[in-house]
Design an enzyme around this catalytic site. Sequence first.
Site, mmCIF file in Angstrom:
data_model
loop_
_atom_site.group_PDB
_atom_site.id
_atom_site.type_symbol
_atom_site.label_atom_id
_atom_site.label_comp_id
_atom_site.label_asym_id
_atom_site.label_seq_id
_atom_site.Cartn_x
_atom_site.Cartn_y
_atom_site.Cartn_z
ATOM 1 N N GLU A 81 51.413 38.433 27.270
ATOM 2 C CA GLU A 81 51.648 39.178 26.027
ATOM 3 C C GLU A 81 53.024 39.841 25.992
ATOM 4 O O GLU A 81 53.428 40.405 24.981
ATOM 5 C CB GLU A 81 50.580 40.272 25.862
ATOM 6 C CG GLU A 81 49.206 39.762 25.478
ATOM 7 C CD GLU A 81 48.337 39.400 26.670
ATOM 8 O OE1 GLU A 81 48.888 39.122 27.757
ATOM 9 O OE2 GLU A 81 47.101 39.388 26.519
ATOM 10 N N THR A 135 46.564 33.279 27.149
ATOM 11 C CA THR A 135 46.229 34.036 28.356
ATOM 12 C C THR A 135 45.051 33.322 29.015
ATOM 13 O O THR A 135 44.286 32.644 28.326
ATOM 14 C CB THR A 135 45.786 35.460 28.005
ATOM 15 O OG1 THR A 135 44.621 35.367 27.183
ATOM 16 C CG2 THR A 135 46.851 36.209 27.258
ATOM 17 N N TRP A 146 38.440 57.342 40.943
ATOM 18 C CA TRP A 146 38.821 55.932 40.971
ATOM 19 C C TRP A 146 39.437 55.538 42.293
ATOM 20 O O TRP A 146 40.310 56.225 42.812
ATOM 21 C CB TRP A 146 39.849 55.650 39.859
ATOM 22 C CG TRP A 146 39.257 55.666 38.486
ATOM 23 C CD1 TRP A 146 37.961 55.933 38.157
ATOM 24 C CD2 TRP A 146 39.954 55.414 37.265
ATOM 25 N NE1 TRP A 146 37.797 55.856 36.804
ATOM 26 C CE2 TRP A 146 39.000 55.542 36.227
ATOM 27 C CE3 TRP A 146 41.263 55.088 36.948
ATOM 28 C CZ2 TRP A 146 39.333 55.359 34.887
ATOM 29 C CZ3 TRP A 146 41.599 54.904 35.623
ATOM 30 C CH2 TRP A 146 40.637 55.031 34.593
ATOM 31 N N LYS A 189 34.747 52.662 40.802
ATOM 32 C CA LYS A 189 34.450 54.035 40.371
ATOM 33 C C LYS A 189 33.445 54.649 41.328
ATOM 34 O O LYS A 189 32.270 54.326 41.295
ATOM 35 C CB LYS A 189 33.906 54.028 38.947
ATOM 36 C CG LYS A 189 34.934 53.456 37.979
ATOM 37 C CD LYS A 189 34.517 53.620 36.540
ATOM 38 C CE LYS A 189 35.634 53.141 35.624
ATOM 39 N NZ LYS A 189 35.459 51.795 35.127
HETATM 40 P P1 ADP Z 1 46.421 36.084 32.999
HETATM 41 O O1 ADP Z 1 46.531 35.828 34.477
HETATM 42 O O2 ADP Z 1 45.386 37.088 32.604
HETATM 43 O O3 ADP Z 1 46.568 34.915 32.125
HETATM 44 P P2 ADP Z 1 48.991 37.218 32.974
HETATM 45 O O4 ADP Z 1 49.602 36.283 33.953
HETATM 46 O O5 ADP Z 1 49.663 37.519 31.738
HETATM 47 O O6 ADP Z 1 47.671 36.756 32.545
HETATM 48 O O7 ADP Z 1 48.525 38.509 33.778
HETATM 49 C C1 ADP Z 1 48.900 39.791 33.444
HETATM 50 C C2 ADP Z 1 48.280 40.775 34.389
HETATM 51 O O8 ADP Z 1 48.596 40.481 35.745
HETATM 52 C C3 ADP Z 1 48.777 42.164 34.201
HETATM 53 O O9 ADP Z 1 48.128 42.800 33.124
HETATM 54 C C4 ADP Z 1 48.462 42.811 35.538
HETATM 55 O O10 ADP Z 1 47.109 43.219 35.616
HETATM 56 C C5 ADP Z 1 48.655 41.691 36.499
HETATM 57 N N1 ADP Z 1 49.963 41.788 37.152
HETATM 58 C C6 ADP Z 1 51.082 41.128 36.840
HETATM 59 N N2 ADP Z 1 52.083 41.449 37.679
HETATM 60 C C7 ADP Z 1 51.583 42.361 38.552
HETATM 61 C C8 ADP Z 1 52.116 43.109 39.662
HETATM 62 N N3 ADP Z 1 53.356 42.953 40.076
HETATM 63 N N4 ADP Z 1 51.283 43.965 40.282
HETATM 64 C C9 ADP Z 1 50.006 44.130 39.892
HETATM 65 N N5 ADP Z 1 49.449 43.452 38.874
HETATM 66 C C10 ADP Z 1 50.221 42.587 38.205
#
Ligand code: ADP
Length: 540
Positions: A327, A184, A441, A436
């Site tokens: 994940e 990640t 929220w 917040k």
């Molecule tokens: P990172 O960018 O942290 O490496 P990921 O690509 O796995 O990891 O990101 C996952 C996160 O991206 C999700 O937990 C969520 O917060 C956000 N996310 C993914 N798709 C969407 C979506 N369609 N709308 C809003 N948030 C999203």
Amino acid sequence: MLGGMQHWPLRIMRLLDHAEREHGRREIVSRYAAGNTERTNWRGIARDARRLARALERLGIRKGDRVGTLAMNHGRHLVAWYGTIGMGGILHTINPRLFEDQLAYIANHAEDRVLFYDQAFAPLVERMKSKWTTIEHYICFDPADGSGPSTGLGTGFEELIGVESDDYRWVEGDEREPAMLCYTSGTTGNPKGVLYEHRSTVLHAMMEISTDCLDLSARSVALPIVPMFHAAAWGLPFAAPIVGIKLVFSADYTPSVMCDLMRSEGVTHSAGVPTVWLALMQYVDGTGSDLAPLKVVTIGGSAAPRAMIQFFVDRGIRVGHAWGMTEMSPIGTVGAPPADWDLFSREQQIDYIARQGRVPFGVELRIVDDVGAVLPRDGITSGRLQARGPWIIERYFKDESGPAAEPDGWFDTGDVAVLHPDGTMQITDRAKDVIKSGGEWISSIELENAAVGCPGVAEAAAVGVHHPKWDERPLLLVVRKPGAEVTPQAILTHLSQHVARWWLPDEVLFVDSLPHTATGKLLKTALREEYKNYKLASAA
Ligand code: ADP
């Protein structure tokens, strides 16, 4: 007692075997960074993967060893994926946009023994080499002179596999053995490794082709804009062989290059994060070019703004708004229109697509409050979003602190969401990004999406800044479209049509650009840091 059917382990290489046998002539087209286009097909990918598997064994790589890649999307990268997995190695895709200390950390933590890289990243590889303690072999996918290495960093890819025959049998094993490692991006702390299995990957791929997910078939031509290092290009390279999709790859993200490729190769399906679609939309708007024959786009990684959905819907292109995370392999939900949406007005349909979709079979979702009590799926209550299923993480790679999921499988995603009675899920925010205000929220995502719907606004980010009375109040940072003269007042007037009055940002500031993460999302941590001492006039 066992049932009477065959045990056929869900191994990734069976995907490629199937494509080679049943869809061997379907093409894989790659546009490399140097501008050359190369064509192969599923048969060619399978043949080269066997040669690569032999070459890796010749280098002394053994079952379970990690093999890294630092590369954009192209056919050789795909060969490296299947060749590594086929010989029992664990493929580790590395995101070249990470900070250098993160790059050092993850390759060392993964204990990569080999690194395949693009010539474009050779200077980065040179800088990192002394910090990477486990990499023994460096192999360039596209050396400048077309054959050998140009950097003195090791061998060229074609040279490596060119001397091998394709006489090879994939290493077999249990379907729950590991096959791929993705980290990640770790906006806070060290990145964490997610170790995908053969079984989880195959199940995810089988789900992904379905009509209500990515809608892929033997007629599809797919261009994954999402990079292969971002959550396995959302699984597309594993889903593609199931129905023999023609894959089109581009290592070059220039909008004109992408659009030309889409037209010349007849791309019907594509997937990517909102930031890249934004650039493509601006190009299409500016030049009047069209996206034919594109039929389905999947937008995910961060929330797809309404204006973006509208752009595609107006052109007759179906938008699958997907939510997921590394994940989760990564698909958690995706929006395909069920029958009853046909009765809705165009506006209502876009409202529904703007939610993050529904789960496919294989994913369960629930929302819980701060003490873990399960909350209703009433379309009103929001809570921490948890997920479980066969392609969702149980524990991070080499993590001593214990499992990432509860004993009954529930994994806390770090997102805050509302579950609607019709099964649609709506992300309101990342838990750490919500603003917040006075104990309530405010969703930063909703503010941002509403703001980019205002004419003249190219991109927007909402962050909470300290306020003596309300704890936090929203500050909206806006990048204007080139030449646009939109005012803070015009943006606030526009926002007031879309969000509650008390959600309206206390101030709107114009900035030249906004910071992004390595996967193209707004880097909220950096913005919070930058504006942490910002004094709102309303706080005086
Ligand atoms: P990172 O960018 O942290 O490496 P990921 O690509 O796995 O990891 O990101 C996952 C996160 O991206 C999700 O937990 C969520 O917060 C956000 N996310 C993914 N798709 C969407 C979506 N369609 N709308 C809003 N948030 C999203």
